[in-house]
Design a protein around this motif. Sequence first.
Motif, short mmCIF file in Angstrom:
data_model
loop_
_atom_site.label_atom_id
_atom_site.label_comp_id
_atom_site.label_asym_id
_atom_site.label_seq_id
_atom_site.Cartn_x
_atom_site.Cartn_y
_atom_site.Cartn_z
N HIS A 3 0.82 -1.24 -0.19
CA HIS A 3 0.03 -0.14 0.00
C HIS A 3 0.80 1.06 0.31
N CYS A 45 -2.64 -4.96 -5.80
CA CYS A 45 -3.46 -4.17 -4.66
C CYS A 45 -3.18 -2.49 -4.70
N CYS A 46 -3.15 -1.85 -3.75
CA CYS A 46 -3.14 -0.33 -3.77
C CYS A 46 -1.78 0.24 -4.15
N PHE A 93 -6.30 -8.01 -5.25
CA PHE A 93 -6.17 -8.86 -4.04
C PHE A 93 -6.35 -10.65 -4.33
N CYS A 144 -3.12 -6.50 3.18
CA CYS A 144 -3.70 -7.18 2.09
C CYS A 144 -2.70 -8.11 1.43
N GLY A 189 -12.97 -0.78 -2.90
CA GLY A 189 -12.44 -1.98 -2.21
C GLY A 189 -12.13 -3.21 -2.86
N CYS A 190 -12.11 -4.39 -2.24
CA CYS A 190 -11.38 -5.24 -2.38
C CYS A 190 -12.07 -6.40 -3.45
N GLY A 235 -8.86 1.32 -5.52
CA GLY A 235 -8.58 0.18 -5.03
C GLY A 235 -8.52 -0.94 -5.96
N CYS A 236 -8.77 -2.16 -5.46
CA CYS A 236 -8.95 -3.32 -6.05
C CYS A 236 -10.24 -3.35 -6.98
N CYS A 260 -6.90 3.12 -2.35
CA CYS A 260 -7.82 3.05 -1.16
C CYS A 260 -7.83 4.37 -0.46
N GLN A 276 -13.46 -7.08 1.77
CA GLN A 276 -13.03 -8.15 2.78
C GLN A 276 -12.55 -7.42 3.66
N HIS A 277 -11.59 -6.34 3.92
CA HIS A 277 -10.84 -5.82 4.59
C HIS A 277 -11.69 -4.79 5.74
N LYS A 330 -10.50 -2.28 6.57
CA LYS A 330 -10.37 -0.97 6.12
C LYS A 330 -11.69 -0.68 5.30
S1 MSK Z 1 -5.88 -3.25 -1.58
S2 MSK Z 1 -8.09 -3.11 1.24
S3 MSK Z 1 -7.82 -5.86 -1.17
S4 MSK Z 1 -9.11 -2.53 -2.03
FE1 MSK Z 1 -6.34 -1.56 -1.02
FE2 MSK Z 1 -7.75 -4.06 -2.39
FE3 MSK Z 1 -9.09 -4.23 -0.29
FE4 MSK Z 1 -6.68 -4.41 0.12
#
Ligand code: MSK
Length: 630
Positions: free
Chosen positions: A257, A290-291, A308, A329, A441-442, A471-472, A522, A556-557, A559
């Motif tokens: 990230h 990912c990010c 992800f 992630c 999001g993921c 994001g994803c 994200c 999923q996260h 966050k």
């Molecule tokens: S990377 S938080 S899987 S969007 Fe931000 Fe992707 Fe969700 Fe991780």
Amino acid sequence: MEKFTIDTGAEQVLQNWQGPVEHVWQRYQEQEPQCGFGSLGLCCRHCGQGPCRINPFGKPDKGICGADGNIMVARNLLRQVTAGAAAHVDHAYETLEVLEKALSEEGPYKITDAEKLKGLAHKLGIAVEGKDIKDIGKELVAKAREDFQRFGSGELNWLVAHAPKERVAKWRELGVIPRNADREIREALHQTTMGMDASWPNLLLATVKLGLVDGYAGLKLGTDLQDILFGTPQPVFSEANLGVLTEENVNIVIHGHIPLLSEKIVEWARKLTPEAQKAGAKSIQVSGICCTANEILMRHGIPLATNFLAQELAIATGLTDAMIVDVQCIMPSLASLARCYHTVLITTNPIVKMDGATHLEWSYQQADEMARKAVELAIAAYSKRDPAKINATREKTTLMAGFSVETIISILSKIDAQEPLKPLVQEISNGDIQGVVATVGCNNVKITHDYLHVNLVKELISKDVLVVTTGCSANALAKAGLLNSEATEKWAGPGLKKILSLLGQVAGLDKPLPPVWHMGSCVDNSRIGDVLTALAEYLGVTVQQLPVAASAPEHQHEKALAIGTWAVAMGCLVHLGVMPPILGGQEVTAFLTSGAEEVLGGKFFVESDPVKAATVIYEHIQAKRKGLGL
Ligand code: MSK
């Protein structure tokens, strides 16, 4: 689930998956059926008398301490949102530390966007006229520090400076404006320990407060400081999917990230390309997952390898020479998978270590040295590839990204230099653009990989809804070919097509802009917040009145729950494709999916069917249009 993925690149690699290590979908199947108590949010391990679980249909209907379903669910949710906010705040804090050093000593990082720094300082009430940029920067750092660790009372500087005035007043009335991030995170953990808060409404108000910590001391602060250090994104063109990993190049995949690391890897990959050529490679291909992928795409046009859920598949191509990870992630399975291949897995952060991985710790002073070593390890691994294990795909798409607020304003100002938002508002008024939806999001293994992101968005753009993404979700949409001009021709409704063609022309592209605008990682959901705030203020209405919505189709996260809570607090309808663990608290669920609208202006809704979700979102947009007299 009928299919693991709709991503054709991922599918090809999966078809030739070579054990003995299982992939994420196999591990999911081994977990089924998943725990019913956990799925409903009705289990608690907060004290040593537990674990307790509540039967939603009978006894026991309380934990040993007497907590009922609503208390248990609200406590668990607050902890999840707090953990999500902590991740973003820690990310922003690391960036702040680097900015502070970059302002006071010579080193590996420097200020790239001085104009952004000045504009931000002005917004925060710092006088900028006639001052040296480093002095302005130091005052800005002091303001940011207060938002992490201010002693005593006060309000987040970043929130007060950037949130819509109407929202600030509402949040003050509710008593949810955070004092500082560390204090609120600490207090939320305290509030949810055994023998503390037993009022679910009070726990939910604290959850809103932590959503605001996430929105302003995590996302907004993180994005702003990263733009100052590394530059504000401009339009870029690139590619996405596992087909960016090719046999002739040394392949370095960066995953995680925080761009502090990835910026340096990109720099050193360029510097060491002659070394890779000496080793027999054509070049060094850096790509991302990912990010961190989104960060280096937005600023350098570096391609996206995947998102992800398919992270393991990048290694399973047999072509990843080094995977370099920082934070968040990162599946623990990567270490055992990398051991089956020639891939060097490199961890770089003291709080993310894995048995079997090479640990090269990033630090401010050692950033260049560390990045150089990591790239050298990748070049050394290139010659150790096992041809028998190569499982490549040619799948990849083209994409356009770099839609920072500054990019959007710059394109719109070619139509109206005085009032750049006017053309966008006019298109929304005349219905060519029905509304704007953010998909973020993921991926979540419970949903066919990328299915909900892609099909929801195809529905929306066909109905003349402009989509912005991060994001994803952005990565999923890129792989599905929705981030290029051809997607506008193919899938956009007639009104959207018309305005995107005009914008493409004024942007000098000779073809339409894509129907989905990639706004970043994200933390860059803050850019979407800035657009909403600017639109509401330009029109003199609230965010709640705008024909907009947000969606985290495959979240999923933790966050994502924190970001969603912030969006609801802003006044948005927020779609989730996967039910969070809340159904065990009936009153909590009713509040989050209905009552919240009256208190906060926004609410959540959960729908796993993309067509039905798009219908609800579209109807919401129509209701808002009607409310504005459109
Ligand atoms: S990377 S938080 S899987 S969007 Fe931000 Fe992707 Fe969700 Fe991780």
